[in-house]
Design an enzyme around this catalytic site. Structure first.
Site, PDB file in Angstrom:
ATOM      1  CB  SER A 104      90.749 141.193  96.089  1.00  0.00           C
ATOM      2  OG  SER A 104      91.081 141.161  94.714  1.00  0.00           O
ATOM      3  CE1 TYR A 154      95.998 140.802  97.262  1.00  0.00           C
ATOM      4  CE2 TYR A 154      94.666 140.270  95.345  1.00  0.00           C
ATOM      5  CZ  TYR A 154      94.960 141.099  96.399  1.00  0.00           C
ATOM      6  OH  TYR A 154      94.226 142.254  96.586  1.00  0.00           O
TER       7      TYR A 154
END
Length: 245
Positions: A137, A150
């Site tokens: 990501s 995250y």
């Protein structure tokens, strides 16, 4: 790229299924691995009939790290390409106040995927061939207040893939890191995402298939994200900490 079997880890995700369909469309047998894999029966039947390839279901809880080796031992034939679409965004506020939630996010996005890909990498190294695709990501490219748990896990995963790629560069094993920006999936449903920056799962499937064929190392699915993250990484910390990102 030969018609080697392709293993999809996290196959119940929208991205995992999109990648499976793209490789199946090119004639690759597909192995779909996930928790509650019986829920993929409809997808298995559709992909098999639509593309005339063999599609098998495999039960795997990637967080159960003791099960990794038995799971891989049972894969026949062993896949030549492995795509890891495992991940959990979680809730930043929950992670800030609940250590168990933070640990779950970290283990789901870094520890467990890294450990199973490390085991697969050892087998590919022994065989002198193989492809590993890790879906990371852009959140891992710089820590932001709104999703740093995250993001930290994804940063660790990216570093792991980078090290794996360099270790195996001369061993016949290709390691690809995929850095999507926003993706329109069930995980982001309800979020107000800018259309220009938001990819569809099918775009990821196409981008990953092309990057594997071209032996790319790192890709942003939409090129604009490469520009955006270059700018974000260049912002001095004293300024960045005042921004609401």
């Amino acid at each position: 790229m030969s018609k080697t079997p392709v293993l999809i880890l996290g196959a119940r995700s929208d991205i995992g299924l999109a990648v499976a369909r793209r490789f199946a469309a090119a004639g690759h047998p597909v192995q779909l691995a996930a928790r509650r894999s019986e829920r993929l029966e409809g997808a298995r039947t559709d992909i098999a009939l639509r593309y005339n390839v063999t599609v098998t279901l495999h039960e795997l809880d990637v967080l159960d790290t003791a099960a990794h080796r038995p799971f891989l031992d049972a894969l026949l034939p062993f896949p030549g390409v492995t795509v890891c679409a495992v991940g959990l965004m979680g809730e930043q506020r929950a992670s800030e106040h609940d250590a168990d939630q933070a640990a779950l996010v970290m283990r789901s996005n870094f520890e467990a995927p890294a450990l199973i890909l490390g085991e697969i990498a050892n087998r590919y190294e022994a065989a002198g061939a193989g492809v590993i695709v890790g879906i990371g990501s852009v959140a891992g490219e710089r820590g932001r207040a709104t999703n740093y748990v995250y993001g930290a896990a994804k940063a660790g995963f990216a570093a792991f893939l980078s090290g794996l790629r360099n270790r195996l560069a001369k061993k016949g094993v290709h390691v690809l890191t995929v850095l999507p920006g926003f993706v329109a999936t069930r995980m982001t449903e309800g979020m107000d995402l800018p259309a220009r920056l938001t990819a569809r799962p099918e775009e990821l499937g196409e981008a990953i298939f092309a990057a594997v064929a071209a032996q790319r190392d790192i890709i942003h699915v939409r090129r604009i994200w490469g520009v955006i993250m270059t700018v974000i990484r260049a912002i001095p910390e004293r300024i960045f900490k005042r921004m609401s990102l």
